[in-house]
Design a protein around this motif. Sequence first.
Motif, PDB file in Angstrom:
ATOM      1  N   LYS A  17       0.820  -1.171  -0.020  1.00  0.00           N
ATOM      2  CA  LYS A  17       0.038   0.063  -0.323  1.00  0.00           C
ATOM      3  C   LYS A  17       0.785   1.022  -0.110  1.00  0.00           C
ATOM      4  N   ILE A  18       0.454   2.364  -0.486  1.00  0.00           N
ATOM      5  CA  ILE A  18       1.091   3.766  -0.453  1.00  0.00           C
ATOM      6  C   ILE A  18       0.995   4.170   1.038  1.00  0.00           C
ATOM      7  N   VAL A  19       2.077   4.467   1.696  1.00  0.00           N
ATOM      8  CA  VAL A  19       2.117   5.232   2.806  1.00  0.00           C
ATOM      9  C   VAL A  19       2.530   6.605   2.702  1.00  0.00           C
ATOM     10  N   GLU A  20       1.727   7.559   2.928  1.00  0.00           N
ATOM     11  CA  GLU A  20       1.964   9.134   2.631  1.00  0.00           C
ATOM     12  C   GLU A  20       2.981   9.341   3.555  1.00  0.00           C
ATOM     13  N   ARG A  21       4.005  10.036   3.078  1.00  0.00           N
ATOM     14  CA  ARG A  21       5.146  10.924   3.673  1.00  0.00           C
ATOM     15  C   ARG A  21       4.597  11.641   5.052  1.00  0.00           C
ATOM     16  N   ARG A  22       3.357  12.423   4.787  1.00  0.00           N
ATOM     17  CA  ARG A  22       2.991  13.335   5.949  1.00  0.00           C
ATOM     18  C   ARG A  22       2.452  12.305   6.948  1.00  0.00           C
ATOM     19  N   ASP A  23       1.817  11.240   6.852  1.00  0.00           N
ATOM     20  CA  ASP A  23       1.486  10.333   7.619  1.00  0.00           C
ATOM     21  C   ASP A  23       2.744   9.839   8.499  1.00  0.00           C
ATOM     22  N   ILE A  24       3.714   9.408   8.009  1.00  0.00           N
ATOM     23  CA  ILE A  24       4.813   8.851   8.354  1.00  0.00           C
ATOM     24  C   ILE A  24       5.639   9.937   9.471  1.00  0.00           C
ATOM     25  N   LEU A  25       5.694  11.196   8.949  1.00  0.00           N
ATOM     26  CA  LEU A  25       6.258  12.428   9.648  1.00  0.00           C
ATOM     27  C   LEU A  25       5.539  12.471  10.945  1.00  0.00           C
ATOM     28  N   ASN A  26       4.389  12.659  10.981  1.00  0.00           N
ATOM     29  CA  ASN A  26       3.447  13.081  11.977  1.00  0.00           C
ATOM     30  C   ASN A  26       3.383  11.967  12.964  1.00  0.00           C
ATOM     31  N   LEU A  27       3.499  10.629  12.313  1.00  0.00           N
ATOM     32  CA  LEU A  27       3.349   9.568  13.379  1.00  0.00           C
ATOM     33  C   LEU A  27       4.685   9.297  14.096  1.00  0.00           C
ATOM     34  N   LEU A  28       5.987   9.398  13.309  1.00  0.00           N
ATOM     35  CA  LEU A  28       7.436   9.094  14.031  1.00  0.00           C
ATOM     36  C   LEU A  28       8.029  10.125  14.310  1.00  0.00           C
ATOM     37  N   TRP A  29       7.645  11.355  13.836  1.00  0.00           N
ATOM     38  CA  TRP A  29       8.631  12.451  14.011  1.00  0.00           C
ATOM     39  C   TRP A  29       7.600  13.840  14.952  1.00  0.00           C
ATOM     40  N   GLY A  30       6.393  13.708  14.675  1.00  0.00           N
ATOM     41  CA  GLY A  30       5.416  14.495  15.586  1.00  0.00           C
ATOM     42  C   GLY A  30       5.125  15.790  14.472  1.00  0.00           C
ATOM     43  N   SER A  31       5.828  15.965  13.477  1.00  0.00           N
ATOM     44  CA  SER A  31       5.223  17.072  12.645  1.00  0.00           C
ATOM     45  C   SER A  31       5.845  16.596  11.346  1.00  0.00           C
ATOM     46  N   ASP A  32       5.313  17.604  10.150  1.00  0.00           N
ATOM     47  CA  ASP A  32       5.950  17.267   9.018  1.00  0.00           C
ATOM     48  C   ASP A  32       6.749  18.370   8.548  1.00  0.00           C
ATOM     49  N   SER A  33       7.512  19.038   9.243  1.00  0.00           N
ATOM     50  CA  SER A  33       8.200  19.977   8.990  1.00  0.00           C
ATOM     51  C   SER A  33       9.361  19.768   7.784  1.00  0.00           C
ATOM     52  N   PHE A  34      10.036  21.023   7.184  1.00  0.00           N
ATOM     53  CA  PHE A  34      11.106  20.526   6.428  1.00  0.00           C
ATOM     54  C   PHE A  34      12.320  19.700   6.913  1.00  0.00           C
ATOM     55  N   PHE A  35      12.699  20.083   8.235  1.00  0.00           N
ATOM     56  CA  PHE A  35      13.748  19.262   8.712  1.00  0.00           C
ATOM     57  C   PHE A  35      13.378  18.085   8.854  1.00  0.00           C
ATOM     58  N   ASN A  36      12.485  17.559   9.322  1.00  0.00           N
ATOM     59  CA  ASN A  36      12.067  16.182   9.826  1.00  0.00           C
ATOM     60  C   ASN A  36      11.749  15.625   8.293  1.00  0.00           C
ATOM     61  N   SER A  37      11.331  16.262   7.383  1.00  0.00           N
ATOM     62  CA  SER A  37      11.161  15.717   5.974  1.00  0.00           C
ATOM     63  C   SER A  37      12.603  15.088   5.388  1.00  0.00           C
ATOM     64  N   ARG A  38      13.567  15.895   5.621  1.00  0.00           N
ATOM     65  CA  ARG A  38      15.023  15.662   5.124  1.00  0.00           C
ATOM     66  C   ARG A  38      15.388  14.383   6.038  1.00  0.00           C
ATOM     67  N   ASN A  39      15.085  14.525   7.238  1.00  0.00           N
ATOM     68  CA  ASN A  39      15.540  13.196   7.923  1.00  0.00           C
ATOM     69  C   ASN A  39      14.631  11.790   7.655  1.00  0.00           C
TER      70      ASN A  39
END
Length: 225
Positions: free
Chosen positions: A170-192
């Motif tokens: 299935k497709i897992v959206e980047r935004r969902d991953i970032l919010n679940l594992l990092w707590g926000s979908d900020s630019f810094f977390n996105s690069r991580n």
Amino acid sequence: MSKILYVEDEIFLARIVNDTLQSRGFEVAMEHDGGMALQRFEQFKPDVCVLDIMLPNKDGFTIADEIREKDSDIPIIFLTAKSEVKDVVNGFKIGGNDYIRKPFSMEELIVRIENVLKQNNTPEIASDELTMGSYQFNIRRQQLIGGGDDRKLSYRESELLKLLYENRDKIVERRDILNLLWGSDSFFNSRNLDVYITKLRNYFKQDPSIEIITIKGIGYRFVVS
């Protein structure tokens, strides 16, 4: 029909959201008073809770905390005009599944509701030991064995791999991953996240049957052929 508990004290906004959700096939219980939210939750038995944070008599974080004592699994989405990172982090620590800043579009809210419902219906992994192609992944020990290596994963590597595996094919959206594992979908977390995806791909490079496919602009799909 999925049932939504919607707690919001802005009457005009609440009516728009309520009417739109009902028109999309959801059954909605709407509450304006934070002090009454837990009682409505117990009576209505919803499939997902959408909670504003700033409410009269009891705030959304307190409501979520009380709901979590009754049900540890039900998806919770916070709505807020606040934008401070500490508020976002606090929401996820309490057990929130998603966090939407006002103003928001109805399409965004509906997509996020559908996403948390889908995630909540994903079958849980029954064993600590998972087979992925020629690799073995021990969730509890955060250990990946295969390709000639016995590798200890970091906590976030392990959680990311588990999330991708649970949603394999299935497709897992980047935004969902970032919010679940990092707590926000900020630019810094996105690069991580980019760094962690690259690491996982390298760990599986000895087995071509395992792929983490990038769906450009959307997210990732974990495939074991």
